[in-house]
Structures are given as C-alpha cells and as structure tokens.
Scaffold this active site. Structure first.
Site, PDB file in Angstrom:
ATOM      1  N   LYS A 238       0.852  -1.196   0.000  1.00  0.00           N
ATOM      2  CA  LYS A 238       0.000   0.000   0.000  1.00  0.00           C
ATOM      3  C   LYS A 238       0.885   1.243   0.000  1.00  0.00           C
ATOM      4  O   LYS A 238       1.996   1.212   0.530  1.00  0.00           O
ATOM      5  CB  LYS A 238      -0.864   0.022   1.264  1.00  0.00           C
ATOM      6  CG  LYS A 238      -2.022  -0.956   1.275  1.00  0.00           C
ATOM      7  CD  LYS A 238      -2.824  -0.802   2.566  1.00  0.00           C
ATOM      8  CE  LYS A 238      -3.922  -1.840   2.695  1.00  0.00           C
ATOM      9  NZ  LYS A 238      -5.028  -1.657   1.749  1.00  0.00           N
ATOM     10  N   ARG A 312      -9.969 -11.815   2.517  1.00  0.00           N
ATOM     11  CA  ARG A 312     -10.830 -12.902   2.027  1.00  0.00           C
ATOM     12  C   ARG A 312     -10.079 -14.234   2.055  1.00  0.00           C
ATOM     13  O   ARG A 312     -10.689 -15.286   2.123  1.00  0.00           O
ATOM     14  CB  ARG A 312     -11.366 -12.537   0.636  1.00  0.00           C
ATOM     15  CG  ARG A 312     -10.315 -12.386  -0.414  1.00  0.00           C
ATOM     16  CD  ARG A 312     -10.823 -11.624  -1.642  1.00  0.00           C
ATOM     17  NE  ARG A 312     -10.868 -10.172  -1.427  1.00  0.00           N
ATOM     18  CZ  ARG A 312     -11.259  -9.291  -2.349  1.00  0.00           C
ATOM     19  NH1 ARG A 312     -11.654  -9.703  -3.535  1.00  0.00           N
ATOM     20  NH2 ARG A 312     -11.260  -7.997  -2.076  1.00  0.00           N
TER      21      ARG A 312
HETATM   22  N1  BES Z   1      -8.035  -3.822   4.586  1.00  0.00           N
HETATM   23  C1  BES Z   1      -8.258  -3.494   3.227  1.00  0.00           C
HETATM   24  C2  BES Z   1      -9.607  -2.844   2.970  1.00  0.00           C
HETATM   25  C3  BES Z   1      -9.902  -1.523   3.591  1.00  0.00           C
HETATM   26  C4  BES Z   1      -9.182  -0.404   3.261  1.00  0.00           C
HETATM   27  C5  BES Z   1     -10.981  -1.406   4.445  1.00  0.00           C
HETATM   28  C6  BES Z   1      -9.511   0.812   3.804  1.00  0.00           C
HETATM   29  C7  BES Z   1     -11.336  -0.201   4.982  1.00  0.00           C
HETATM   30  C8  BES Z   1     -10.593   0.912   4.675  1.00  0.00           C
HETATM   31  C9  BES Z   1      -8.220  -4.757   2.353  1.00  0.00           C
HETATM   32  O1  BES Z   1      -7.368  -5.763   2.776  1.00  0.00           O
HETATM   33  C10 BES Z   1      -7.756  -4.304   1.014  1.00  0.00           C
HETATM   34  O2  BES Z   1      -6.666  -3.833   0.911  1.00  0.00           O
HETATM   35  N2  BES Z   1      -8.640  -4.451   0.021  1.00  0.00           N
HETATM   36  C11 BES Z   1      -8.356  -4.048  -1.293  1.00  0.00           C
HETATM   37  C12 BES Z   1      -8.845  -5.154  -2.206  1.00  0.00           C
HETATM   38  C13 BES Z   1      -8.388  -5.029  -3.626  1.00  0.00           C
HETATM   39  C14 BES Z   1      -6.884  -5.266  -3.724  1.00  0.00           C
HETATM   40  C15 BES Z   1      -9.122  -6.051  -4.470  1.00  0.00           C
HETATM   41  C16 BES Z   1      -9.139  -2.759  -1.577  1.00  0.00           C
HETATM   42  O3  BES Z   1     -10.245  -2.614  -1.088  1.00  0.00           O
HETATM   43  O4  BES Z   1      -8.600  -1.903  -2.278  1.00  0.00           O
HETATM   44 ZN    ZN Z   2      -5.373  -5.579   2.058  1.00  0.00          ZN
END
Ligand code: BES
Ligand code: ZN
Ligand code: ZN
Length: 460
Positions: A238, A312
């Site tokens: 990230k 997931r």
């Molecule tokens: N933990 C994050 C999702 C998240 C981010 C929840 C900010 C609440 C606030 C999750 O693990 C993630 O990074 N999801 C990605 C998925 C994508 C790579 C398909 C997302 O939501 O961008």
């Molecule tokens: Zn993530």
C-alpha cells in the site's frame, strides 16, 4: 459501572431536559419568566447537539436544556458527556425504557477515551441511570464497544496475532469458555493453508483462534472476524496514505470478540463458537506473491492476483471450518474492502446475506435500535469477475467495479448455501469525532446483530 454512569439516586443531580425545537416553544410557555428570558438571551433554539445551562435563583445550575432531533437516536445526548461541567445529571423526560436506555448508553459511549499511552486530562460528568433501565444491559454494551475501540486503537506493535489471542483467552477465563489455537506451521498440518500463506512473512506467527462456549445441545452460532493486525498490502504494498490506518484491519475480529462477549455475558441460550484468523500481512523474503496459487481448507485453489486482497484469504479458511459444523447461523465481520466505503461511506456497514429471512430480521433489528446497516446483493452474475484461468477462483476481481460484492462472492464460494450466513464489510473507524463517537476505532453494526440474536434466541 462505567465511570460516566452511576446507579446512585438522582438526589442532588441536575436534570437534563431533552427538547426538539418544537418542544422548546411549549416549554417556554410554562417556564418561569427569568428562565424564559435567560433562554432567549442565550439564543438557545434547541438545535440538535446544542445545550443551555439554566441557573436557579441562587445562581447554582438548576437544569440543562439539550436540543435533540430524535429521542430514538442513542447519541441524542452524547455530546453532553464531555461538554457539561463535572457533576451528576439525570435525564428528565417521559421516555419509554428502551429510549431511555439507548440515550444512557449513548452518553456512556461519548465518554470513551483511549488511555493506554496518555492519561485522560478531564474528569467527566456523570449520568444517573434512571429507575426502570437495565443497568447491566447498558453496562455490557458499553464494555463491548469500549473493548472494540481499545483493541482497534492499540497500535499494531502491541496488537499482533498473539495479543488478539490474549484478548480471547481473557474473555474465555471471564466466562468459562474454552480456547484453542492453531499457530504457525501447525496451520499447514491442520490444513489452514491460506491463513498460513498470508501470515507466514511476519515474525508474529499467524494463527486461528477458536473459542467455544455454551451447551452443545443449543443452536450453534458461529462468529468469525478478520484479524489482520496490520495490512501493509504485502508485496502489492500500500502507499503511505492507505497504509496509515491499517492497524484497524483487525476491526472485524474486534467486533466478533465483542459480540461473543455480549452473548456470553447475557447468557444467551446458544452454543457459541468464535473463530479469529489472525495474521500480520507483512513483507519479507517468505511473503506470498502475486501469481501464486494457494490451497485452501475447503479444497478450492485460489490464484493470488493481489496480496492486498488478503482478508478474504484468511476468512475463506475460517469460514470453511465454521461451516463444517453446520451451525444454525454464521456471521462474519471484516474490514474487507475500500469499495464498501465508496458505496456506503464510513459509518454504514455493508451486509451481505445468503438467506432473505435472516437479512430481513437483521435489518429490522438494525432499524429498531438505530444502528445502521445496509444490505448489498450477492449478485451471482458478477462471479464471472473472480474466475481464474489457472485456479478455481481468483482473490481480486478482473475489474474494480462492485468491489465489495466481488469480495463477498469470493467468501460465498466457501460457505454452503444451506448455512444461513451474513457477512459485514465495515470501516470500524470513526474518521472524525461526532457525538458518542470519538475519532478512532469504533463499533458498527454490533448492537444491531446483538439485538437480532436476542430477538431470535432469548425470547424463544
Ligand atoms: N483492509 C483493506 C480494505 C480496507 C481499506 C478497508 C480501507 C477499509 C478501509 C483490504 O485488505 C484491502 O486492501 N482491500 C483491497 C482489495 C483489492 C486489492 C481487491 C481494496 O479494497 O482496495
Ligand atoms: Zn489488504
Ligand atoms: Zn485488509
């Protein structure tokens, strides 16, 4: 009893009079001339979240008028906890008990402060719990919400998988529950390959925490919570902005743990199981990679398109294990997608459900107790977006649209249709302080689900 609540008598306490702007007009008609002049001179119009201190003849505080919009809103008086001078208060209103209990709860939740690393500076006002209110029920809810906030606010360094396990063990000790843990390489031996893959790069070993409580003859309720103690994104790292809040990525676990606490403390007649897959999604030479194909507990193979779609992956093993005992009901909580926040904003959790009757009852409970939840569809045609050319399924969709739905559909592939299952995709964080919700980790949908469980099992 939480320090902002007391069960002592109202003797010597100052009344708080909640008023809508219309109520204020009626109140002024009957008010003493001095009080009326004071309210008018203060420009008090009973707008929500404003208040007016009314002095008595002796110059002491005689009452507090508090503007509200909707008495049903648990947070209608919650700003007062930190806004009023120290001292004791009570709510002076002809409210039904549930309304009174909610406002009392909201008051207490407004008094939350995270004091692990910094002492609280101000002593807060206290509210007398009105006769007729169930002080234990209020206290249980306060403790559950404070537990969620504390767990989330604690920085990742002090809230790693082993610390989440301590939290569950503490809970087990308090309520005579049994905990087991599958840690590190044992995850491979015990067939939790996806949890292991996501967590193996960290010096903090990944684990599955498993708590059981209650009579096995009772209906089985299984709670699951995403316990990503820190989400760097993995090799799909990230950026700094998106990583900044990722200590909260165990917010789903915090919700499942707090809900388990509520169930046990209320003594609901169920057989409870709590499953928390807990990992640190870190970067190192042993990290899982984009393009890897993972085995899962259910036997489906998963292509890793993106190591940041890790929630997931750990949930699919936990859900498969939960489902293997064919529970009466399975509920998971997860800070799963940014897409759910784009769809519903930060305060409203998205709920997905494979059973319409369950969904409707959850939504009814949510409305009844003013704890918002919004249902999104498990829209089957979008399954196409998580098809893989090399494995049974892929962990991140080929197109970004409907990201909360494709994430939920991924989980759905691991839950047999016959098991009533609800999935909550939530923020678990208040991005700015508002009445009853100091900025930081927060409970979302917790009261709604607990209310549903009480309706279903306690009054049966
Ligand atoms: N933990 C994050 C999702 C998240 C981010 C929840 C900010 C609440 C606030 C999750 O693990 C993630 O990074 N999801 C990605 C998925 C994508 C790579 C398909 C997302 O939501 O961008
Ligand atoms: Zn993530
Ligand atoms: Zn995550």
């Amino acid at each position: 009893m939480q320090s902002t609540l007391t069960t002592k008598s109202i003797k010597g306490a100052t009344p708080i009079v909640p008023l809508t702007p219309d109520d204020l007009k009626a109140w002024l008609k009957n008010a003493e001339p001095a009080a009326k002049r004071w309210v008018e001179a203060s420009d008090f119009e009973a707008k929500p979240d404003t208040h007016c201190l009314i002095p008595g003849q002796d110059g002491k505080m005689a009452k507090v008028l508090s503007g509200i919009r909707d008495p049903g809103d648990p947070f209608c008086l919650a700003r007062l906890t930190t806004a009023l001078p120290r001292g004791s208060y009570y709510i002076s209103a002809e409210w039904d008990t549930p309304v009174m209990e909610r406002a009392t709860l909201g008051w207490a939740l407004g008094g939350y402060r995270f004091t692990r690393y910094k002492r609280a500076d101000q002593e807060l006002a206290r509210l007398v719990v009105n006769d007729g209110c169930d002080a234990k029920r209020i206290q249980d809810l306060v403790e559950a919400v404070f537990l969620i906030r504390d767990l989330i606010n604690t920085p990742a360094e002090d809230m790693m998988p082993e610390h989440l396990a301590y939290a569950v063990k503490d809970l087990a000790a308090e309520f005579d529950a049994v905990v087991s843990e599958t840690v590190g390489d044992a995850l491979i031996e015990e067939n939790y390959p996806a949890i292991h893959a996501v967590g193996r790069a960290s010096v903090h070993e990944p684990r599955l925490i498993d708590l059981r409580w209650g009579n096995p003859d009772r209906p089985k309720v299984t709670l699951v919570g995403k316990g990503v103690c820190f989400d760097t994104g993995g090799l799909d790292l990230k950026g700094a902005n998106n990583m900044r809040l990722m200590k909260k990525d165990m917010g789903g676990a915090a919700h499942a743990i707090a809900l388990a606490r509520l169930v046990m403390s209320a003594g609901l007649p169920v057989c409870l199981r709590l499953l928390v897959p807990a990992v640190d999604n870190a970067v190192s030479g042993s990290a899982f990679r984009p393009g890897d194909v993972l085995a899962t507990r259910k036997g489906l193979t998963v292509e890793v398109d993106n190591t940041d779609a890790e929630g997931r992956l750990i949930l699919c093993d936990a859900l498969a294990e939960g489902a293997s005992e064919a529970p009466d009901l399975m509920i998971d909580f997860a800070t799963l997608t940014g897409a759910a926040r784009v769809a519903l904003g930060t305060d409203v959790p998205a709920m997905f459900c494979n059973n319409d009757a369950l969904a409707e009852n959850l939504l009814r409970a949510s409305e009844e107790i003013h704890d918002p939840v919004w249902r999104l569809p498990l829209y089957a045609p979008y399954k196409e977006l998580i098809e893989s050319t090399v494995a049974d399924i892929v962990n991140s969709a080929s197109r970004p649209f409907g990201g909360a739905i494709t994430a939920a559909l991924f989980l759905d592939a691991f839950v047999p249709a016959a098991i009533p299952w609800a999935h909550f995709d939530l923020m678990a964080w208040s991005i700015k302080s508002r009445p009853g919700h100091p900025e930081g980790g927060d409970a979302m949908g917790l009261r709604a689900v607990f209310e549903y469980l009480c309706n279903r099992y306690d009054h049966a």
